[in-house]
Design an enzyme around this catalytic site. Structure first.
Site, short mmCIF file in Angstrom:
data_model
loop_
_atom_site.label_atom_id
_atom_site.label_comp_id
_atom_site.label_asym_id
_atom_site.label_seq_id
_atom_site.Cartn_x
_atom_site.Cartn_y
_atom_site.Cartn_z
N HIS A 77 -1.21 -4.45 12.86
CA HIS A 77 -0.71 -5.48 13.77
C HIS A 77 -1.82 -5.92 14.73
CE1 HIS A 77 3.82 -4.98 13.01
NE2 HIS A 77 3.16 -4.33 12.06
N GLN A 102 -12.91 -3.38 5.50
CA GLN A 102 -12.25 -3.85 4.26
C GLN A 102 -12.51 -5.33 3.95
OE1 GLN A 102 -8.46 -2.22 2.98
NE2 GLN A 102 -7.59 -4.26 3.10
N HIS A 147 -1.96 -0.46 -1.50
CA HIS A 147 -0.56 -0.13 -1.19
C HIS A 147 0.24 -1.40 -0.92
CE1 HIS A 147 -1.89 -1.09 2.80
NE2 HIS A 147 -0.88 -0.53 3.42
N ASN A 202 -1.41 -7.19 5.34
CA ASN A 202 -2.80 -7.58 5.63
C ASN A 202 -3.68 -7.37 4.42
OD1 ASN A 202 -2.82 -8.27 8.59
ND2 ASN A 202 -1.90 -6.24 8.65
N GLU A 209 -5.55 -10.29 2.56
CA GLU A 209 -7.03 -10.25 2.57
C GLU A 209 -7.57 -10.34 1.14
OE1 GLU A 209 -7.09 -7.56 6.67
OE2 GLU A 209 -7.62 -6.61 4.77
N ASP A 265 7.72 -3.41 3.60
CA ASP A 265 7.63 -4.69 2.90
C ASP A 265 6.78 -4.63 1.63
OD1 ASP A 265 5.37 -4.12 4.45
OD2 ASP A 265 4.81 -6.22 4.60
N GLN A 266 6.22 -3.46 1.32
CA GLN A 266 5.18 -3.43 0.28
C GLN A 266 5.70 -3.74 -1.13
OE1 GLN A 266 3.49 0.40 1.26
NE2 GLN A 266 3.03 -0.31 3.33
N1 UDP Z 1 -8.47 -1.53 6.75
C1 UDP Z 1 -9.83 -1.43 6.99
N2 UDP Z 1 -10.50 -0.43 6.37
C2 UDP Z 1 -9.95 0.45 5.54
C3 UDP Z 1 -8.55 0.34 5.27
C4 UDP Z 1 -7.85 -0.67 5.89
O1 UDP Z 1 -10.41 -2.23 7.73
O2 UDP Z 1 -10.67 1.33 5.03
C5 UDP Z 1 -7.71 -2.61 7.42
C6 UDP Z 1 -7.32 -3.70 6.46
O3 UDP Z 1 -8.37 -4.64 6.35
C7 UDP Z 1 -6.06 -4.26 7.08
C8 UDP Z 1 -5.47 -3.08 7.86
O4 UDP Z 1 -6.49 -2.09 7.95
O5 UDP Z 1 -6.37 -5.31 7.97
C9 UDP Z 1 -4.28 -2.46 7.16
O6 UDP Z 1 -3.18 -3.30 7.27
P1 UDP Z 1 -2.06 -3.39 6.15
O7 UDP Z 1 -1.05 -4.38 6.62
O8 UDP Z 1 -2.67 -3.69 4.84
O9 UDP Z 1 -1.48 -1.95 6.03
P2 UDP Z 1 -0.89 -0.88 7.09
O10 UDP Z 1 -2.04 -0.14 7.62
O11 UDP Z 1 -0.15 -1.65 8.16
O12 UDP Z 1 0.01 -0.07 6.22
#
Ligand code: UDP
Length: 453
Positions: free
Chosen positions: A21, A335, A350, A354, A358, A374-375
């Site tokens: 978020h 990422q 997963h 985001n 991305e 939501d996945q």
């Molecule tokens: N992310 C990152 N590096 C990593 C893993 C994840 O920068 O090694 C970032 C990714 O780019 C995304 C966020 O962490 O912006 C994860 O958000 P997402 O909604 O995909 O999953 P959540 O962590 O909320 O389950």
């Protein structure tokens, strides 16, 4: 006498305390700041204290609400309890904050999981707008659920053949629906919060919801919610690679891993990138199967395995030497930078929103391995609507076998149609944020309204 210059509009942006978020919130803040708005970013104190404020961003200040916790949100905790505590403590501290400083804000923008912020904003007569961090389709599903579909879904959810057809959405089966609709799910947590989101929106006349999507990506889902509110796409909310960090990385990218240098040594579209976001973890037996599947492809991979906070989970993988020979394992990476590297051919994700978005924006096809919330819905959209990936199938014991992992990775790495679709969405996402694009215009329109208030 010359007109006095107008002071910039002030927005209080209130966001939930998790990496998924914080990232889009910072990008949204950045877009407002670039349009002459001053933003105060508010999140739980545990989160704001972790920010790196060494290089202040012009036009951005910070504030925090109390969530009653010392540490940032972790999935391993009791999420139901966390959300209700956030609401209780947060309501109180936001009231105190607004009683002291509320008059300076033109508007409050509140994000997914924080509907109580809108209620407090109303008490102070400050207009509030929802900034939604999941696809428009998910808000559409939640709204339909609370407008009568709950009965049919609850009654049939255990039937593996059941599908539900809601306006603007593909037919959805049990595993495509948000996991919190499944009554037996111990993580049914956001259901009440989603209900509150719907109720808060229902109390407004023609509310507008800003969504981290772009209009063309979800035309039907956006249209189907028109009778309740207008959803406008303002995404992708993703950092521009040329920009410096805004300080919100909760996990550090360590210099010694040098994954970007390693990727530079790999041929184009040859590498599988594997990551499960900032919260989800796989159980050890599933990790072993994933490792086996990756090794069986014989392809190089970059795998993010976050450092475990649980001592029992620190056992190393059994074929670690082989894994390190073929691929690279890191505890965290940048990422967005990785996904835009030409060597990446596929993202095993997963499918948090985001990560999904991305990947889509970077034109990288996906193999999805949804875990919760939501996945499953995001995976469905990827596989059947945007057609840029495939979803892994579980066996009867709920495990995904190595052979299945290999099969899907090969299918995506070699799939010409999937690659063509991935390129199409990448180009459309780029158009949406360029000058004159839909997301660009929707943000401009929001800022213009702030300026005229
Ligand atoms: N992310 C990152 N590096 C990593 C893993 C994840 O920068 O090694 C970032 C990714 O780019 C995304 C966020 O962490 O912006 C994860 O958000 P997402 O909604 O995909 O999953 P959540 O962590 O909320 O389950």
């Amino acid at each position: 006498m010359a007109d006095q210059p107008q002071p910039p509009p002030q927005v209080l942006l209130v966001t939930f305390a998790s990496q998924g978020h914080i990232n889009p919130s910072l990008q949204f803040a950045n877009k407002l700041i670039n349009n002459g708005v001053h933003v105060t970013l508010m999140s739980a104190s545990s989160m704001i204290h972790q920010f790196n404020k060494a290089s202040p961003v012009h036009g951005l200040s910070y504030a925090y609400y109390s969530d009653g916790y010392d540490h940032a949100f972790q999935l391993s905790g009791d999420t139901n309890h966390y959300l209700s505590e956030t609401k209780r403590h947060g309501t109180q501290s936001l009231r105190e904050f607004l009683a002291d400083q509320g008059t300076r804000f033109t508007s409050i923008v509140y994000c997914t999981l924080l509907p109580w912020v809108a209620t407090v904003a109303r008490e102070f007569h400050i207009p509030a707008t929802l900034l939604w961090f999941q696809p428009a389709s998910l808000l559409n599903i939640c709204h339909h659920y609370f407008k009568g579909y709950d009965e049919i879904i609850t009654k049939n959810i255990d039937d593996p053949m059941f599908t539900v057809q809601m306006p603007g959405l593909p037919p959805l089966s049990r595993h495509d629906l948000p996991s919190f609709f499944i009554p037996s799910n111990p993580q049914a947590m956001p259901l009440l919060t989603m209900k509150e989101h719907v109720e808060v929106l229902d109390q407004e006349t023609n509310p507008r919801v800003l969504v981290n999507t772009f209009d063309l990506l979800e035309t039907e889902a956006i249209k189907a919610a028109d009778k309740w509110y207008s959803m406008v796409g303002i995404g992708p909310l993703m950092p521009n690679l040329a920009e410096t960090s805004m300080g919100g990385d909760l996990f550090k990218v360590t210099k010694e891993h040098r994954e970007m240098e390693w990727l530079n040594t790999k041929p184009e579209t040859s590498v599988i990138y594997v990551a499960f976001g900032s919260l989800s973890t796989l159980a050890k037996p599933q990790m072993e199967l994933l490792a086996k599947g990756l090794l069986e492809t014989g392809r190089p991979f970059l795998w993010v395995i976050r450092e475990s906070t649980d001592e029992q989970e620190t056992d190393p993988l059994s074929r670690l030497n082989e894994l390190k020979k073929l691929g690279m394992i890191v505890p965290w990476c940048s990422q967005v930078q990785v996904l835009s590297h030409p060597s990446i051919g596929c993202f095993l994700t997963h499918s948090g929103w985001n990560s999904t978005f991305e990947s889509l924006v970077s034109g990288v096809p996906m193999v999805t391995f949804p875990q919760w919330v939501d996945q499953g819905t995001n995976s469905k959209l990827v596989q059947d609507v945007w057609k840029t990936g495939v979803r892994l199938r579980q066996n009867e014991d709920g495990m995904v076998e190595a052979g299945e992992i290999k099969r899907c990775l090969e299918m995506v790495m070699g799939g010409e149609e999937i690659k063509k679709n991935a390129k199409k969405w990448k180009d459309l996402a780029k158009e949406a944020v360029e000058e004159g694009g839909t997301s660009y215009n929707n943000i401009k329109a929001f800022v213009e309204e702030l300026t005229n208030k």
